[in-house]
Design an enzyme around this catalytic site. Sequence first.
Site, PDB file in Angstrom:
ATOM      1  N   LYS A 140       7.058   7.380  -6.146  1.00 61.28           N
ATOM      2  CA  LYS A 140       7.474   5.997  -5.884  1.00 61.28           C
ATOM      3  C   LYS A 140       8.550   6.034  -4.811  1.00 61.28           C
ATOM      4  CE  LYS A 140       6.605   1.791  -7.347  1.00 61.28           C
ATOM      5  NZ  LYS A 140       5.363   1.210  -7.868  1.00 61.28           N
ATOM      6  N   ASP A 180       4.351  -2.592  -3.261  1.00 60.74           N
ATOM      7  CA  ASP A 180       4.927  -2.940  -4.574  1.00 60.74           C
ATOM      8  C   ASP A 180       5.752  -4.198  -4.322  1.00 60.74           C
ATOM      9  OD1 ASP A 180       5.326  -1.751  -7.453  1.00 60.74           O
ATOM     10  OD2 ASP A 180       7.337  -2.327  -6.859  1.00 60.74           O
TER      11      ASP A 180
END
Length: 460
Positions: A140, A180
């Site tokens: 991430k 995201d």
Amino acid sequence: MPETPTPDSELTADQRKKVDKFMRGLKRRNPGEPEFHQAVVEVLETLTPFLDDHQKYRDGYILERMTEPDRIVSFRVTWQDDRGRIHADRAWRVQFNNSIGPYKGGLRFHPSVNQGVLKFLGFEQTFKNSLTGLPMGGAKGGANFNPKRRSDREVMRFCESLMIELHRHIGDDIDVPAGDIGVGARELGFMFGTYKRLANRFTGILTGKGLSFGGSHVRKEATGYGCVYFMEHMLNHIDDSVEGKTCIVSGSGNVALYAMQKLLNLGAKVVAASDSGGTIYDQDGIDRDKLEWLKDLKEKRRGRVSEYAEKFGCEYREGATPWSIPCDLAFPCATQNELDEEDAEELVKNGLVALAEGANMPSTHSAIRVFRRERILFGPGKAANAGGVAVSGLEQSQNALRLSWSAGEVEARLQGIVKEIHERCIEYGNHSDGHVDYLKGANIGGFVKVADAMLAYGVV
Ligand code: NDP
């Protein structure tokens, strides 16, 4: 004599002690990262009995290794705004675990981003990617940059500057980021364009790309659609379905909008959505026409949900979340820890049947305890929102093959993957009385493949 579980969980006192001891060490090694601690303890509480029955994972020190990221890259992103002022933001890429494939996970642009938040997301991503059955490791990244109220040119300059550093650390066989919160089609386009210039290669190093430059059909819709498919599987398993149910959704971004769309397609009624300003409560239901208007508002005009209330004359609750609105099904699709214990109690009191997490870790630890205590069907994010990364994996496959599959083909594959994730949850989360603990099923189901690969590699 076998120990009995303590009243608030399925752990015996001895297992509880093990979890507490592990967590004390983890907190000492990772101070000031509460979201990461929360993500780990959530896994430990369901995994510990399984580990007690499978000594090879304890002997291999797997838990200690899996909670330590492979590496974290942190860097400055310097850029200039439209008035010529210089800004220095901070960005990270947390490459958590590549035991079963190249790193894969989104990039988030939001002022709340910090290393601990990205570690929790990267840790969860490792389990989620494993559950999809596709060869993807967990990662991430993101930055504390706030794209809201920034012009397109400012966002472009920020994305270019970020990619000038990030491009050294990613690659189609190394690490493939996606979008995201705060990173959608616009940001991915700017970042892909910069990568292409720097590397002089047209290759699938990002997913969620535009359709004209290597993107996949159904990627935009995939997380929301997948979440609703997962909910449908949970309900079908108890001979029920989404059709006719009253639903509430939090957020009104990428995941929320397409969860709503699929809910309407399956005959449900959606009465609430939100953003960080407040919640709309439309008792008549957000129908197809209203949803198209909302999509235009959010995807093109970057407006606020309060404008929906003005346009369609429904109730707007400023500063509120949707959890006090009566419903059968709930879909938290905004952000982490947006639903706490009190919200969970209220949802249960109002007759909640099931909840599927579109966002990552939207329910607090104590909210999850309420759902598990009440045996509410609870689809954790690792399983319920894995549809997005699954289609990202399919985008990588299409890029590698230099092919573009039709929307119908991608959606059929997505449906197949969500079905398999649901089956994996049942395999590991089925109780003897037929109740399925999806949290346990997702945690163990995601763990096993990664852990077995790590054992096979020896001491690494
Ligand atoms: P978007 O940026 O498209 O939308 C986020 C939505 O959540 C917006 O409506 C936003 O409101 C709201 N929101 C964000 N932060 C807060 C906050 N602190 N309080 C209240 N509302 C908030 O993001 P996505 O839809 O892509 O992501 C939503 C969630 O889903 C995240 O948890 C993400 O990690 C997860 N997820 C996303 C995937 C994807 O494919 N996009 C895949 C899997 C999980 P506002 O505009 O006012 O900020």
